[in-house]
Write a protein that holds these residues in place. Sequence first.
Motif, short mmCIF file in Angstrom:
data_model
loop_
_atom_site.label_atom_id
_atom_site.label_comp_id
_atom_site.label_asym_id
_atom_site.label_seq_id
_atom_site.Cartn_x
_atom_site.Cartn_y
_atom_site.Cartn_z
N TYR A 363 21.84 86.50 -45.07
CA TYR A 363 21.08 87.07 -46.18
C TYR A 363 21.43 88.53 -46.38
CZ TYR A 363 17.09 88.58 -48.99
OH TYR A 363 16.32 89.11 -49.98
N ARG A 364 21.62 89.26 -45.29
CA ARG A 364 22.01 90.66 -45.41
C ARG A 364 23.34 90.81 -46.15
NH1 ARG A 364 20.15 90.98 -39.84
NH2 ARG A 364 18.28 92.30 -39.69
N ARG A 365 24.25 89.89 -45.92
CA ARG A 365 25.59 89.98 -46.52
C ARG A 365 25.67 89.28 -47.88
NH1 ARG A 365 26.88 87.77 -41.43
NH2 ARG A 365 27.52 85.87 -42.54
N SER A 366 24.62 88.64 -48.32
CA SER A 366 24.67 87.82 -49.53
C SER A 366 24.94 88.65 -50.79
CB SER A 366 23.37 87.05 -49.70
OG SER A 366 22.28 87.94 -49.89
N GLU A 367 25.56 88.01 -51.76
CA GLU A 367 25.83 88.63 -53.05
C GLU A 367 24.67 88.28 -53.99
OE1 GLU A 367 29.58 87.12 -54.27
OE2 GLU A 367 30.72 88.22 -52.74
N LEU A 368 23.93 89.31 -54.39
CA LEU A 368 22.69 89.10 -55.14
C LEU A 368 22.87 89.51 -56.60
CD1 LEU A 368 19.66 88.34 -54.91
CD2 LEU A 368 19.22 90.76 -54.43
N THR A 369 22.46 88.63 -57.51
CA THR A 369 22.51 88.90 -58.94
C THR A 369 21.11 88.75 -59.53
OG1 THR A 369 24.77 88.03 -59.08
CG2 THR A 369 23.55 88.26 -61.16
N VAL A 370 20.71 89.72 -60.32
CA VAL A 370 19.37 89.69 -60.94
C VAL A 370 19.52 89.81 -62.44
CG1 VAL A 370 17.14 90.85 -61.13
CG2 VAL A 370 18.29 90.73 -58.91
N GLU A 371 18.83 88.94 -63.17
CA GLU A 371 18.86 88.99 -64.63
C GLU A 371 17.44 88.77 -65.17
OE1 GLU A 371 21.07 86.95 -68.51
OE2 GLU A 371 21.36 86.11 -66.51
N SER A 372 17.04 89.65 -66.09
CA SER A 372 15.73 89.53 -66.73
C SER A 372 15.91 89.22 -68.20
CB SER A 372 14.94 90.85 -66.56
OG SER A 372 13.70 90.77 -67.23
N ARG A 373 15.16 88.23 -68.70
CA ARG A 373 15.22 87.83 -70.10
C ARG A 373 13.81 87.78 -70.69
NH1 ARG A 373 18.95 82.45 -69.26
NH2 ARG A 373 20.80 83.46 -68.33
N ILE A 374 13.15 88.90 -70.73
CA ILE A 374 11.83 88.99 -71.32
C ILE A 374 11.97 89.28 -72.81
CG2 ILE A 374 9.58 90.12 -71.21
CD1 ILE A 374 10.24 88.61 -68.69
N ARG A 375 11.32 88.48 -73.63
CA ARG A 375 11.42 88.62 -75.08
C ARG A 375 10.11 89.13 -75.67
NH1 ARG A 375 15.82 88.83 -73.87
NH2 ARG A 375 17.46 87.24 -74.06
N LEU A 376 10.24 89.94 -76.75
CA LEU A 376 9.06 90.45 -77.43
C LEU A 376 8.44 89.34 -78.28
CD1 LEU A 376 7.33 92.98 -78.07
CD2 LEU A 376 8.76 93.29 -80.11
N GLN A 377 7.18 89.05 -77.99
CA GLN A 377 6.48 87.99 -78.71
C GLN A 377 5.90 88.51 -80.02
OE1 GLN A 377 3.18 86.30 -76.53
NE2 GLN A 377 3.67 84.24 -77.27
N HIS A 378 5.20 89.63 -79.96
CA HIS A 378 4.70 90.28 -81.18
C HIS A 378 4.32 91.72 -80.86
CE1 HIS A 378 0.47 90.14 -79.94
NE2 HIS A 378 0.71 88.92 -79.50
N PRO A 379 4.32 92.60 -81.89
CA PRO A 379 4.05 94.02 -81.66
C PRO A 379 2.57 94.37 -81.71
CG PRO A 379 4.69 93.69 -83.93
CD PRO A 379 4.76 92.34 -83.28
N GLY A 380 1.69 93.39 -81.82
CA GLY A 380 0.27 93.67 -81.98
C GLY A 380 -0.08 93.69 -83.46
N THR A 381 -1.21 94.24 -83.80
CA THR A 381 -1.66 94.25 -85.19
C THR A 381 -1.03 95.36 -86.01
OG1 THR A 381 -3.57 95.59 -84.57
CG2 THR A 381 -3.87 93.19 -84.60
#
Length: 395
Positions: A363-381
């Motif tokens: 685990y210490r030597r592992s190759e780690l990739t992180v990806e975030s795909r958060i989308r804007l649902q609405h800007p409010g009123t």
Amino acid sequence: MRLRSTAGAILSALLLLPLTACWDRREINDIAFVSATAVDQADDKVRVTVQFPLPGQMGGAGSTGGGGGTAGKKPWHTVTSVARTGQEANALQQNSLSRFLNFSHRRVLVIGEEKARSGIAGTMDILGRIPQNRMTAYLLIAEGKAEDLFQVDASLEKLPAETLRELAALSYAKPIMIQDTVDALLTDGLDPYIPLIAPQKEQAEGHAPMGVQLKGLAVFKADKLVALFTGDKSRGLLFALGQTKQPIVTVKAPEGEGYLSLRVTGSKVRIDTRLRGSTLGIRLTLTGEMVASENKSTFRFSDNASTIARLEKAVNRDIEEVIRTALSATQELGADPVGFGLHLYRHDPSAWRRIQREWRDAYRRSELTVESRIRLQHPGTLTYPLGIPKEELER
């Protein structure tokens, strides 16, 4: 002959009647129901503190009717003992009490930082052996001594134990209970993590702390505490664990001046693991939605889709950074609270068997990739910042 048989049956029934009494009964006013337990290290011994309510004082200060309390008295009591084991400490506590300690309603177990660093397996052993203990009680790690948290000012609750319980219940999407930690200790490829709680600053010298606060996460390697994650490390690890509860992400406006705060209303974590030769590849993908919570900038949500995409990119970049920070720290520690090893075992058992003995090094030597795909649902009123004239925005 039949008459003799009937008489014998009646006599036997009469002899059994006294045996139906509750021979081991205890009146409720002879019982002290423990609400919380604190466990601390005391040199080579253990220091155990129990807290239980005093029903006669629960009516509030100065009340006189309905079984109320007496002015100036706390509606709870604590008892502390030092012994070689937790059970020995409880026995010493019982010797100084006029009521029987009952743990069937205990809701919180707090373990001090020093004790957690020396190992919590022994404490968990007690909880699993005695049926009276509730495995659904919440588990917390105290920054410093656990017993100090039992003296806090519980202004919103009847006793400090209830304050701790409410904070634990509101902590994460799935609050950590004793049974969760026991499961992690018994599962290969998974290490425990427990909420970190700390007292707030003191009111004055010699006085009890004003209250308590959830400060972050206690990360374990097997049964020993190895690190306290706070700030961005704690936030990133919660994202990776899928344990966030509508967190706020604040970023600089992609155009114009100022900052925006957005609330992540829902997210899911996907983990992919693959072993190629001796190299382990780990990919963590976060997906979800967010809404605008506050706009302290000149940014306008009514602009074209490319501008919104830039805002989403800024938020996802911030989330990816804190997740990488947290997971890089767990790699250095060789601790796996997310359970990447467990995921590998479930999806590729043969690969897990090849590296099981040296999992932490892998685990210490592992190759780690992180990806975030958060989308804007609405800007409010509102699509425009409130309080800024349209002409000024256009300039």
